[in-house]
Write a protein that holds these residues in place. Sequence first.
Motif, PDB file in Angstrom:
ATOM      1  N   PHE A  21      45.300  33.677  34.864  1.00  0.00           N
ATOM      2  CA  PHE A  21      44.857  35.047  34.645  1.00  0.00           C
ATOM      3  C   PHE A  21      43.949  35.210  33.427  1.00  0.00           C
ATOM      4  O   PHE A  21      42.879  35.834  33.524  1.00  0.00           O
ATOM      5  N   ILE A  22      44.358  34.684  32.275  1.00  0.00           N
ATOM      6  CA  ILE A  22      43.549  34.879  31.070  1.00  0.00           C
ATOM      7  C   ILE A  22      42.168  34.231  31.188  1.00  0.00           C
ATOM      8  O   ILE A  22      41.157  34.888  30.892  1.00  0.00           O
ATOM      9  N   PRO A  23      42.073  32.965  31.615  1.00  0.00           N
ATOM     10  CA  PRO A  23      40.722  32.388  31.792  1.00  0.00           C
ATOM     11  C   PRO A  23      39.871  33.172  32.789  1.00  0.00           C
ATOM     12  O   PRO A  23      38.660  33.340  32.579  1.00  0.00           O
ATOM     13  N   THR A  24      40.501  33.662  33.871  1.00  0.00           N
ATOM     14  CA  THR A  24      39.752  34.436  34.874  1.00  0.00           C
ATOM     15  C   THR A  24      39.247  35.748  34.291  1.00  0.00           C
ATOM     16  O   THR A  24      38.082  36.132  34.485  1.00  0.00           O
ATOM     17  N   LEU A  25      40.115  36.445  33.563  1.00  0.00           N
ATOM     18  CA  LEU A  25      39.732  37.728  32.978  1.00  0.00           C
ATOM     19  C   LEU A  25      38.610  37.560  31.950  1.00  0.00           C
ATOM     20  O   LEU A  25      37.732  38.415  31.834  1.00  0.00           O
ATOM     21  N   ARG A  26      38.628  36.466  31.215  1.00  0.00           N
ATOM     22  CA  ARG A  26      37.581  36.241  30.209  1.00  0.00           C
ATOM     23  C   ARG A  26      36.215  36.040  30.849  1.00  0.00           C
ATOM     24  O   ARG A  26      35.184  36.362  30.259  1.00  0.00           O
ATOM     25  N   LYS A  27      36.198  35.485  32.055  1.00  0.00           N
ATOM     26  CA  LYS A  27      34.936  35.213  32.741  1.00  0.00           C
ATOM     27  C   LYS A  27      34.438  36.407  33.549  1.00  0.00           C
ATOM     28  O   LYS A  27      33.288  36.417  33.995  1.00  0.00           O
ATOM     29  N   MET A  28      35.295  37.403  33.750  1.00  0.00           N
ATOM     30  CA  MET A  28      34.924  38.554  34.583  1.00  0.00           C
ATOM     31  C   MET A  28      33.934  39.465  33.863  1.00  0.00           C
ATOM     32  O   MET A  28      34.186  39.886  32.739  1.00  0.00           O
ATOM     33  N   ASN A  29      32.846  39.768  34.506  1.00  0.00           N
ATOM     34  CA  ASN A  29      31.867  40.716  33.962  1.00  0.00           C
ATOM     35  C   ASN A  29      31.810  42.002  34.774  1.00  0.00           C
ATOM     36  O   ASN A  29      31.008  42.889  34.493  1.00  0.00           O
ATOM     37  N   HIS A  30      32.644  42.088  35.794  1.00  0.00           N
ATOM     38  CA  HIS A  30      32.673  43.288  36.625  1.00  0.00           C
ATOM     39  C   HIS A  30      34.115  43.522  37.085  1.00  0.00           C
ATOM     40  O   HIS A  30      34.987  42.667  36.911  1.00  0.00           O
ATOM     41  N   GLY A  31      34.349  44.688  37.653  1.00  0.00           N
ATOM     42  CA  GLY A  31      35.680  45.000  38.158  1.00  0.00           C
ATOM     43  C   GLY A  31      36.613  45.623  37.133  1.00  0.00           C
ATOM     44  O   GLY A  31      37.798  45.810  37.397  1.00  0.00           O
ATOM     45  N   TRP A  32      36.073  45.966  35.946  1.00  0.00           N
ATOM     46  CA  TRP A  32      36.904  46.553  34.901  1.00  0.00           C
ATOM     47  C   TRP A  32      36.983  48.077  34.990  1.00  0.00           C
ATOM     48  O   TRP A  32      37.641  48.711  34.186  1.00  0.00           O
ATOM     49  N   GLY A  33      36.281  48.670  35.931  1.00  0.00           N
ATOM     50  CA  GLY A  33      36.322  50.121  36.078  1.00  0.00           C
ATOM     51  C   GLY A  33      35.762  50.825  34.862  1.00  0.00           C
ATOM     52  O   GLY A  33      34.673  50.502  34.379  1.00  0.00           O
ATOM     53  N   GLU A  34      36.513  51.780  34.314  1.00  0.00           N
ATOM     54  CA  GLU A  34      36.064  52.549  33.163  1.00  0.00           C
ATOM     55  C   GLU A  34      35.902  51.679  31.916  1.00  0.00           C
ATOM     56  O   GLU A  34      35.181  52.045  30.983  1.00  0.00           O
ATOM     57  N   LEU A  35      36.569  50.528  31.884  1.00  0.00           N
ATOM     58  CA  LEU A  35      36.472  49.647  30.724  1.00  0.00           C
ATOM     59  C   LEU A  35      35.161  48.878  30.688  1.00  0.00           C
ATOM     60  O   LEU A  35      34.917  48.099  29.780  1.00  0.00           O
ATOM     61  N   ALA A  36      34.319  49.070  31.690  1.00  0.00           N
ATOM     62  CA  ALA A  36      33.044  48.365  31.729  1.00  0.00           C
ATOM     63  C   ALA A  36      32.024  48.981  30.780  1.00  0.00           C
ATOM     64  O   ALA A  36      31.020  48.355  30.454  1.00  0.00           O
ATOM     65  N   SER A  37      32.247  50.195  30.325  1.00  0.00           N
ATOM     66  CA  SER A  37      31.287  50.855  29.446  1.00  0.00           C
ATOM     67  C   SER A  37      31.329  50.229  28.056  1.00  0.00           C
ATOM     68  O   SER A  37      32.375  49.733  27.621  1.00  0.00           O
ATOM     69  N   PRO A  38      30.206  50.246  27.345  1.00  0.00           N
ATOM     70  CA  PRO A  38      30.167  49.660  25.992  1.00  0.00           C
ATOM     71  C   PRO A  38      31.189  50.292  25.058  1.00  0.00           C
ATOM     72  O   PRO A  38      31.754  49.617  24.199  1.00  0.00           O
TER      73      PRO A  38
END
Length: 243
Positions: A21-38
């Motif tokens: 999970f942690i390595p996957t989440l670190r590589k994710m650049n999309h799919g974070w929903g509202e957390l995708a904003s700067p």
Amino acid sequence: MLDTTGVGLLKSVEQLLSEIFIPTLRKMNHGWGELASPQAQAVKRDFMASLDSFVSVNLAECEGFDLRTLRGPSDYMAVANSAEAMERIEACLRVWIKQIEQVLAESDQLRKEADDLGPRAELDHWKKRMSRFNYLLDQLKSPDVRAVLGVLIVAKSKLIKSWKELDTRITDSANEAKDNVKYLYTLEKFCDPLYNSDPVTNQMITACKAYITSSGSVTIWDQPPEQVVERLTAAIHLNQVLT
């Protein structure tokens, strides 16, 4: 499916988080929903830090010795009479001691608090601290740790004294966090209106915080509980009057 065979539930969860999970989440650049904003990147960093914190308190596996061979007192005695085996067992405990000292040192570091830090953040801090130390205490009761201690007690190793001191410090830290969480939960009902009412200005929150903490000269822990409740009630009344 989570496979707990041979390692137990906690270790299986730790492996699942740290290896997948942690390595996957670190590589994710999309799919974070509202957390995708700067603006939400700080929240994302805190979330990842929480996951790292959880897996960072796992005691390392004992290298150089198969602890599964230690099944009882007779095995402990055999290892205690072997200089080579004792060297490996003590090396294992030294690694654990170093890990635990690191956890305690990190927990004792002063927190950097933002000016707008609220009671929910304080509660969240102590809840995380309580989970961290309770998880560590669970590991100290594991078969591997009990086996190593069994050998060292039979051998009358000098490391036992250091281990007992660390065990006491961990227990004290866990109890402190538990007591603070319990206390903060009793205050939560007084604090919720400051978060839920429409709208509370930053200026009013800053003023209330200054009043509750005597302009930052004391914390809620330094004051009698009755005084803290009185000041929180006054802040809530102000909120009700102005909103």
